[in-house]
Design a protein around this motif. Structure first.
Motif, PDB file in Angstrom:
ATOM      1  N   GLU A 174       4.348  -2.462   8.263  1.00 30.54           N
ATOM      2  CA  GLU A 174       3.913  -3.816   8.623  1.00 30.54           C
ATOM      3  C   GLU A 174       3.748  -4.684   7.373  1.00 30.54           C
ATOM      4  OE1 GLU A 174       0.573  -5.957  11.438  1.00 30.54           O
ATOM      5  OE2 GLU A 174      -0.061  -4.265  10.193  1.00 30.54           O
ATOM      6  N   MET A 175       3.143  -4.126   6.337  1.00 25.77           N
ATOM      7  CA  MET A 175       2.976  -4.880   5.097  1.00 25.77           C
ATOM      8  C   MET A 175       4.316  -5.169   4.444  1.00 25.77           C
ATOM      9  SD  MET A 175      -0.396  -3.171   3.330  1.00 25.77           S
ATOM     10  CE  MET A 175      -0.323  -4.375   1.997  1.00 25.77           C
TER      11      MET A 175
ATOM     12  N   GLY B 269      -8.229  -0.730  15.652  1.00 30.25           N
ATOM     13  CA  GLY B 269      -7.593  -1.318  14.473  1.00 30.25           C
ATOM     14  C   GLY B 269      -6.381  -0.567  13.989  1.00 30.25           C
ATOM     15  N   ARG B 270      -6.035   0.517  14.682  1.00 26.91           N
ATOM     16  CA  ARG B 270      -4.866   1.307  14.277  1.00 26.91           C
ATOM     17  C   ARG B 270      -3.587   0.534  14.581  1.00 26.91           C
ATOM     18  NH1 ARG B 270      -1.805   6.073  16.329  1.00 26.91           N
ATOM     19  NH2 ARG B 270      -2.691   5.606  18.371  1.00 26.91           N
ATOM     20  N   VAL B 271      -2.632   0.562  13.647  1.00 31.53           N
ATOM     21  CA  VAL B 271      -1.374  -0.164  13.808  1.00 31.53           C
ATOM     22  C   VAL B 271      -0.358   0.709  14.532  1.00 31.53           C
ATOM     23  CG1 VAL B 271       0.519  -1.339  12.618  1.00 31.53           C
ATOM     24  CG2 VAL B 271      -1.806  -1.445  11.686  1.00 31.53           C
TER      25      VAL B 271
ATOM     26  N   MET C 255       3.653   0.764  15.609  1.00 36.43           N
ATOM     27  CA  MET C 255       4.935   0.140  15.291  1.00 36.43           C
ATOM     28  C   MET C 255       5.916   0.324  16.439  1.00 36.43           C
ATOM     29  SD  MET C 255       7.390   0.856  11.989  1.00 36.43           S
ATOM     30  CE  MET C 255       7.305   2.642  12.245  1.00 36.43           C
TER      31      MET C 255
ATOM     32  N   PHE D 228       4.595  -5.019  15.591  1.00 33.20           N
ATOM     33  CA  PHE D 228       3.391  -4.233  15.335  1.00 33.20           C
ATOM     34  C   PHE D 228       2.254  -4.698  16.248  1.00 33.20           C
ATOM     35  CE2 PHE D 228       6.032  -4.702  11.639  1.00 33.20           C
ATOM     36  CZ  PHE D 228       6.223  -3.393  11.231  1.00 33.20           C
TER      37      PHE D 228
ATOM     38  N   THR E 220       0.841  -1.186   0.000  1.00 32.60           N
ATOM     39  CA  THR E 220       0.000   0.000   0.000  1.00 32.60           C
ATOM     40  C   THR E 220       0.882   1.244   0.000  1.00 32.60           C
ATOM     41  OG1 THR E 220      -1.724  -1.142   1.243  1.00 32.60           O
ATOM     42  CG2 THR E 220      -1.763   1.275   1.271  1.00 32.60           C
TER      43      THR E 220
ATOM     44  N   HIS F  50      -1.908  -3.806  17.379  1.00 35.61           N
ATOM     45  CA  HIS F  50      -3.145  -3.187  16.911  1.00 35.61           C
ATOM     46  C   HIS F  50      -3.980  -2.780  18.118  1.00 35.61           C
ATOM     47  CE1 HIS F  50      -2.839  -4.592  12.589  1.00 35.61           C
ATOM     48  NE2 HIS F  50      -1.880  -5.281  13.183  1.00 35.61           N
TER      49      HIS F  50
ATOM     50  N   SER G 144       3.023   3.188   9.944  1.00 37.02           N
ATOM     51  CA  SER G 144       3.100   1.916  10.665  1.00 37.02           C
ATOM     52  C   SER G 144       2.470   0.778   9.883  1.00 37.02           C
ATOM     53  CB  SER G 144       2.434   2.042  12.042  1.00 37.02           C
ATOM     54  OG  SER G 144       3.195   2.857  12.906  1.00 37.02           O
ATOM     55  N   SER G 145       1.302   1.029   9.297  1.00 41.32           N
ATOM     56  CA  SER G 145       0.621  -0.038   8.568  1.00 41.32           C
ATOM     57  C   SER G 145       1.363  -0.404   7.283  1.00 41.32           C
ATOM     58  CB  SER G 145      -0.823   0.371   8.248  1.00 41.32           C
ATOM     59  OG  SER G 145      -0.869   1.549   7.453  1.00 41.32           O
TER      60      SER G 145
ATOM     61  N   ASN H 204      -0.004   6.819   7.552  1.00 40.78           N
ATOM     62  CA  ASN H 204      -0.160   5.363   7.601  1.00 40.78           C
ATOM     63  C   ASN H 204       1.171   4.627   7.608  1.00 40.78           C
ATOM     64  OD1 ASN H 204       0.489   6.076   4.959  1.00 40.78           O
ATOM     65  ND2 ASN H 204      -0.700   4.410   4.055  1.00 40.78           N
TER      66      ASN H 204
END
Length: 202
Positions: free
Chosen positions: A21-22, A56-58, A60, A50, A7, A52, A17-18, A15
């Protein structure tokens, strides 16, 4: 997860952290990111973790070899900026163009060379293009010969601007044999050389 499309990082990095994570789902990318973090900071980062929250917020965390977990929220602005740039360059698909304005803001002067190494590695390995701007003479000091060949000055003349390639300046190769490029910028020599040469594009 190899081959999964990452993403894109939001322009303001909300975004981060998310996206990290990916990216870390691919071991090679994760280890590459960790190696850059270890080079940038004094911490002995061995992992990225990571968590949550209930919404649902990630969140880090940088994990040191001692087991200490350091939240990204407590990391310095410079560390987060570097991490965001590394994440964007490592996580994008090939063929992308990145424009980074004043990319060195918040980065410790002794770590500026790492950013330039990151740009050079990413462009060579991933086929991306990076256009980066700076007013900082110290950045020019760390440019490799290849990077200098792609460096340009943006000059303001009245209500207009023009771009002059560094390699087109008169006698620049000879001058750089004895002078530091950062000093030439700070002293105004580069601007004067561009302004005085009638053969340069206007």
């Amino acid at each position: 997860m190899t081959g999964e499309k990452i993403t894109p990082l939001n322009p303001r990095g909300e975004n981060l952290s998310s996206v990290v994570e990916m990216l870390c789902r691919e071991p090679t990318r994760k280890e590459s990111l960790l190696s850059w973090i270890r080079a940038l900071t004094p911490m002995d980062a061995s992992d990225l973790m990571f968590k949550h929250d209930h919404s649902g917020r990630v969140l880090m965390y940088l994990v040191e070899r001692s087991g200490t977990e350091i939240s990204a929220a407590s990391a310095s602005d410079g560390t987060l900026r570097f991490l965001a740039m590394a994440t964007a360059l490592l996580g994008k698909d090939n063929g992308q163009l990145f424009f980074l304005e004043e990319f060195d803001n918040g980065i410790h002067p002794t770590r500026l060379h790492l950013l330039l190494q990151l740009f050079e590695q990413a462009t060579r390995q991933s086929g991306i293009q990076v256009v980066a701007t700076t007013h900082n003479p110290a950045v020019l000091t760390f440019l490799s010969a290849d990077q200098r060949s792609h460096t340009a000055l943006v000059l303001r003349e009245g209500d207009e601007s023009r771009i002059v390639r560094l390699r087109d300046l008169p006698d620049i190769s000879r001058v750089l044999e004895s002078e530091d490029l950062g000093h030439l910028l700070a002293s105004g020599w580069l601007d004067d050389a561009a302004a005085l040469d009638p053969e340069l594009p206007r």
